[in-house]
Write an enzyme that holds these catalytic residues in place. Structure first.
Site, mmCIF file in Angstrom:
data_model
loop_
_atom_site.group_PDB
_atom_site.id
_atom_site.type_symbol
_atom_site.label_atom_id
_atom_site.label_comp_id
_atom_site.label_asym_id
_atom_site.label_seq_id
_atom_site.Cartn_x
_atom_site.Cartn_y
_atom_site.Cartn_z
ATOM 1 N N SER A 1 3.914 3.517 17.976
ATOM 2 C CA SER A 1 3.682 2.199 18.560
ATOM 3 C C SER A 1 2.305 1.675 18.232
ATOM 4 C CB SER A 1 3.889 2.233 20.080
ATOM 5 O OG SER A 1 2.659 2.444 20.725
ATOM 6 N N LYS A 2 2.244 0.369 18.123
ATOM 7 C CA LYS A 2 0.979 -0.276 17.798
ATOM 8 C C LYS A 2 -0.049 0.008 18.884
ATOM 9 C CE LYS A 2 -1.587 -3.192 15.397
ATOM 10 N NZ LYS A 2 -2.036 -2.863 14.046
ATOM 11 N N ARG A 3 0.435 0.071 20.105
ATOM 12 C CA ARG A 3 -0.497 0.288 21.210
ATOM 13 C C ARG A 3 -1.275 1.592 21.044
ATOM 14 N NH1 ARG A 3 3.108 -0.168 25.961
ATOM 15 N NH2 ARG A 3 4.422 -1.271 24.482
ATOM 16 N N GLY B 1 -2.139 2.622 18.262
ATOM 17 C CA GLY B 1 -2.904 2.517 17.024
ATOM 18 C C GLY B 1 -2.153 3.048 15.813
ATOM 19 N N TYR C 1 3.114 -7.666 15.392
ATOM 20 C CA TYR C 1 3.181 -7.188 14.026
ATOM 21 C C TYR C 1 4.538 -6.541 13.802
ATOM 22 C CZ TYR C 1 2.897 -2.430 15.555
ATOM 23 O OH TYR C 1 3.198 -1.219 16.081
#
Ligand code: GLU
Length: 485
Positions: free
Chosen positions: A255-257, A259, A14
């Site tokens: 970061s996406k990790r 969330g 993303y």
């Protein structure tokens, strides 16, 4: 020479906020020059990390934000292809790697993983950087080529001078100087023939005529190695603008990790692309004056690399929300109505003038998602407690409210025609006639017709939207509720 910048995302999922800010800054730097060119290059050489659909997300996000690239995979341009995997097919990286070998900037390597790992561990144990200094660089070219001809697997590694220092001046981080002895002899061409990012970015930036490299500061420490490659080829080096990270809090990157919100998430939460761009432009950059709201064109004018800070900037959703609210309130009503009518309709099914509702909600909602919950008193007249009339600031109590509401009822029953102007004119005369303050009349009236202490819009606007019949029905019911208390 005109400025050429590029945004070079890897399609690995993303579009995170830090990425988008890098794209934006690269765009602004290019567009500040009337002749400037902003390029999109897709860096997909790490085939293992590719995620399907990720390239579309990149295109869509940039389009939604108005970050229009002048050259790129979908629009073409004079220095394409603009997708690295397509460039690989032409063999160009391998050709340049071979040239670099001839220039003394690279060499063939035949070491196996264990040899490399053992040497790195040794360096680490003796307190040095975990670098690899490749014994294969001492092989003669003939010897190396003979081993390749015999079918031995190989990679191509950068050759780092054993002595000396490498330095450059980063536009954000200033003068950077490192001893060559700490630099890793990194892989440039992998055993599958694919270039690494570390090699491809240098070749592409050069071939694409990039004048200003704008990217995350995680690449700052590798830049001396890239510069050694430029030097070995005898190429002119670009200016570097390494961007401080966008942080979730003091210690963690966004970061996406974890969330954290991506651009798509923010859109789904009802933020405007313009507001998100406006806000993230200022994550780590500050304008010279205190201006807070910038269109993209205004950002182009105001942006100045000199005012990028070195510290990570914390992404503050509360601040974003307030910037978004300013954007929403600044729109003309027609535009606002077009944007919000679906949201309003989702909460208001009754026969009300939705555009008038848009006008009141515009003054209050900071995001599109906030709209529907604010409008829960149109279709139903909620049950409420007479305690809502108690308000210190307005100097109201249920007793004061009852007096005011009775007078309002008499006035409104006889009011013709029923519109905002007439409502305003007559209701504003009432407090003086009753010897009360404005708030002692208008606040109770608003509570009485909405059943809520706070609403978008005031009593007059809401009475206008409700119409005479519904306003009087609610008002009579509220008076009865006070009288029966
Ligand atoms: N593909 C790299 C990334 O997505 C780009 C780094 C660069 O701009 O040089 O992080």
């Amino acid at each position: 020479m005109s400025i050429r910048t590029r945004f070079a995302p890897s399609p690995t999922g993303y579009m995170h906020i830090g990425n988008l800010r890098t794209a934006l800054w690269a765009y602004l730097i290019a567009k500040k020059d009337p002749e400037g060119v902003f390029i999109l290059r897709i860096e997909d050489t790490d085939q293992g990390r590719l995620v399907e659909g990720a390239t579309d997300i990149i295109y869509n996000t940039m389009k939604e934000c108005g970050l229009k690239h002048d050259e790129g995979p979908d629009v073409g341009g004079p220095v394409g292809p603009y997708v690295q995997s397509e460039r690989v097919k032409s063999g160009l990286y391998m050709d340049y790697a071979k040239k670099l070998i001839k220039c003394g900037g690279a060499h063939y390597c035949f070491c196996n993983e264990e040899t490399i790992a053992a040497q790195r561990a040794e360096h680490e144990a003796s307190g040095q950087d975990i670098k690899f200094i490749d014994p294969c660089k001492n092989l003669s070219l003939e010897e190396a080529e003979a081993r390749i001809a015999a079918g031995e697997p190989f990679v191509i590694r950068q050759t780092i001078p054993a002595e000396g220092t490498t330095s450059f001046d980063d536009e954000v981080f200033g003068h950077i100087e490192v001893d060559n002895s700490i630099l890793d002899e990194q892989v440039l061409i992998k055993s599958d023939g694919f270039p690494t990012y570390n090699f491809a970015n240098v070749i592409d930036d050069h071939l694409m005529g990039i004048t200003d490299v704008v990217r995350g500061m995680e690449y700052l420490s590798s830049t001396p190695k890239y510069n050694l490659i430029y030097d070995a080829f005898g190429w002119e080096k670009p200016r570097y603008i390494h961007c401080p990270p966008v942080m979730k809090d003091e210690h963690n990157k966004l970061s996406k990790r974890n969330g954290d919100a991506s651009f798509q998430d923010l859109m789904a939460k009802g933020y405007l692309p313009e507001a998100v761009l406006n806000y993230i432009a200022m994550l780590g950059w500050s304008p010279e004056n205190n201006q807070e709201i910038f269109t993209l064109d205004e950002l182009v004018q105001a942006f100045n690399v000199k005012h990028i800070g070195q510290n990570g900037a914390i992404f503050d959703p509360v601040k974003l929300t307030s910037v978004n609210g300013l954007w929403l309130r600044g729109m003309d009503l027609d535009h606002y109505y077009e944007l919000t009518k679906e949201y309003i309709r989702s909460a208001v099914k009754g026969d009300f003038d939705l555009k008038k509702i848009a006008a009141v909600v515009q003054q209050r909602a900071n995001t599109l998602q906030e709209i529907a919950p604010m409008l829960d008193f149109f279709d139903v007249f909620p049950e409420y407690s007479n305690d809502l009339y108690i308000n210190k600031k307005m100097k109201t109590t249920p007793e004061v409210a009852l007096e005011s509401l009775k007078a309002c009822l008499t006035l409104l029953e006889g009011l013709e025609p029923w519109n905002a102007e007439v409502l305003h004119e007559k209701l504003m005369e009432l407090p003086a006639q009753l010897g009360k303050k404005n708030g002692q009349v208008l606040f109770p009236l608003r509570v009485a017709i909405t059943g809520k202490q706070s609403t978008p819009g005031g009593a007059i606007e809401l009475a206008d939207i409700f119409g005479k019949e519904e306003t009087l029905r609610r008002l009579r019911s509220s008076i009865a509720q006070l009288e029966n208390a």
